[in-house]
Design a protein around this motif. Sequence first.
Motif, PDB file in Angstrom:
ATOM      1  N   PRO A 204       0.831  -1.203   0.000  1.00  7.29           N
ATOM      2  CA  PRO A 204       0.000   0.000   0.000  1.00  7.29           C
ATOM      3  C   PRO A 204       0.872   1.263   0.000  1.00  7.29           C
ATOM      4  O   PRO A 204       2.012   1.234   0.485  1.00  7.29           O
ATOM      5  N   HIS A 205       0.332   2.317  -0.550  1.00 14.14           N
ATOM      6  CA  HIS A 205       0.993   3.635  -0.509  1.00 14.14           C
ATOM      7  C   HIS A 205      -0.069   4.665  -0.187  1.00 14.14           C
ATOM      8  O   HIS A 205      -1.249   4.452  -0.476  1.00 14.14           O
ATOM      9  N   ASN A 206       0.356   5.777   0.398  1.00 16.58           N
ATOM     10  CA  ASN A 206      -0.613   6.847   0.640  1.00 16.58           C
ATOM     11  C   ASN A 206      -0.028   8.161   0.149  1.00 16.58           C
ATOM     12  O   ASN A 206       0.947   8.674   0.679  1.00 16.58           O
TER      13      ASN A 206
ATOM     14  N   CYS B  16       4.558   9.788  -1.453  1.00 13.93           N
ATOM     15  CA  CYS B  16       4.038   8.793  -0.527  1.00 13.93           C
ATOM     16  C   CYS B  16       4.379   9.231   0.895  1.00 13.93           C
ATOM     17  O   CYS B  16       5.506   9.632   1.179  1.00 13.93           O
TER      18      CYS B  16
ATOM     19  N   MET C  45       4.354   7.237   3.417  1.00 19.33           N
ATOM     20  CA  MET C  45       5.104   6.207   4.123  1.00 19.33           C
ATOM     21  C   MET C  45       6.548   6.642   3.936  1.00 19.33           C
ATOM     22  O   MET C  45       7.084   6.617   2.817  1.00 19.33           O
TER      23      MET C  45
ATOM     24  N   HIS D 108       9.277   5.095   1.925  1.00 20.22           N
ATOM     25  CA  HIS D 108       9.005   5.073   0.481  1.00 20.22           C
ATOM     26  C   HIS D 108       9.348   6.415  -0.144  1.00 20.22           C
ATOM     27  O   HIS D 108       9.933   6.484  -1.227  1.00 20.22           O
TER      28      HIS D 108
ATOM     29  N   MET E 278       9.725   7.645  -3.995  1.00 18.12           N
ATOM     30  CA  MET E 278       8.331   7.880  -4.345  1.00 18.12           C
ATOM     31  C   MET E 278       7.927   9.312  -4.003  1.00 18.12           C
ATOM     32  O   MET E 278       7.151   9.582  -3.074  1.00 18.12           O
TER      33      MET E 278
HETATM   34 CU   LIG Z   1       4.502   4.199  -0.327  1.00 23.11          CU
END
Ligand SMILES: [Cu+2]
Length: 471
Positions: free
Chosen positions: A402-404, A454, A456, A459, A464
């Motif tokens: 998952p990524h946010n 992202c 996270m 990441h 990202m």
């Molecule tokens: Cu991510």
Amino acid sequence: MIGCISRRHFVSAGLGFSLIHLLPRHASAGPAEFRTLTAKSGSASLLGKDGPRTEIWGYDGTVPGPILRARRGDEIRIRLLNQLTQPTSIHWHGIRIENSMDGAAGLTQKPAEPGKTFDYRFTLPDAGTYWYHPHMLSSEQVDRGLHGLLIVDEAEPVEVDQDIALVLDDWRLEKDGRIHESFGNFHDAAHQGRYGNYLTVNGQATPEIPVRKNERIRLRLLNAANARIMPVRITEHEATVMALDGQPTLPFPAENSRVVLSPGSRCDLFIDAKLKSGTSAPIMIDMGREEVEIARLIYVAEPKRVAPLPPARPLPSNALPERMDLVNAFRLEVLMEGGAMSMKMRDLMTQSRPQGTHGHAPRFIAWTLNGKASEGHDPDPLFSVKRGQTVVLSFPNETRFPHNIHIHGHHFRHLDDRDDSWKPYWLDTVLILPGKTERIAFIADNPGKWMIHCHMLEHQAAGMAAWFKVG
Ligand SMILES: [Cu+2]
């Protein structure tokens, strides 16, 4: 490998009698002066009063940092004093801020070097629950404790009996309470990010929240963790979602009294206390294999009133735009690739560099947006639009994690899977599960250079990240 600390052990060792801090009303500095916020080392009783103390980095040496509180439309003036050994900055997460104050080191400002200051001064366009944290080596700095809430009160008072903030955090601790020094490691970067083994609320182990029957409580939840997605459940009570990522929504009941907070996101809930004096109800987080208690509502004293309050009205609007020109929108697909167990990762392995920007933790490249790994301050933007342009972005997540995605300077609508209709809220961070595509829409009405990355944080550090230009 990280030693797995039994949470139950620590709960019994540190069974909390600590009270949640009630929020001070308008405790921030007056408009005429700067309030100094010092980023420095300190210590905290993360493991409970009887446990060993943990050395942390925090604003004014505390974790979470002090709650900054002001009213919608106020100007706040904060002088960041850096007493860390690393350069740092402050990003005001979720504030639709003037670009030069956004704190994105390398893009909107130079970082504050050790011993130096940086002055932040901006007005607060929106009421709601926001937060502040470094935007420089953030996977280490936020994880060590540099974060705090920025609460912006509505112009008219909101009718609640208690206004309580719960800052949720996830720590990777050694048995003696020290923060595990495994920052910048490749496994975290290429997998789900730095997950911890110990959760805290407001820097405490399992705090108790005193309530009275028939009170209405506003709970402001923030997920301040680097990477852990936190499904939070309020047991034995109905929870009404009033705001997401700071912005008011049409009130709706949380399904099974459960809300999912990805890193960086916030949720304001209203809860009507309905149990008897002397009883209690835990607040739980789903850790995947089991739910763990992170705080507890404790019914004290007599009922506040004889009957509960009538249903709550929506929070006052922040007057975000009601319409968007979707027909003439600028549309872009932002493909998310990379990470462990991907073909993309094999290509990227040959590009990994041994050294980070400032010579700290090694920098690995593991993720790309539209084929490019970036720290988010390359010469070229991901896209450029004119001020006022409606933007629709789609994020196909072709990774196994998952990524946010967090967007700076703007709030966005979360679009439906099938068409351009949208859900009844605004967000600044959207969670995208593996194999899924999420789509968002916003009006690019805030000029400047804005990061898109992202949240996270491992990441983000591993590629990202990007930026877009509104001019
Ligand atoms: Cu991510």
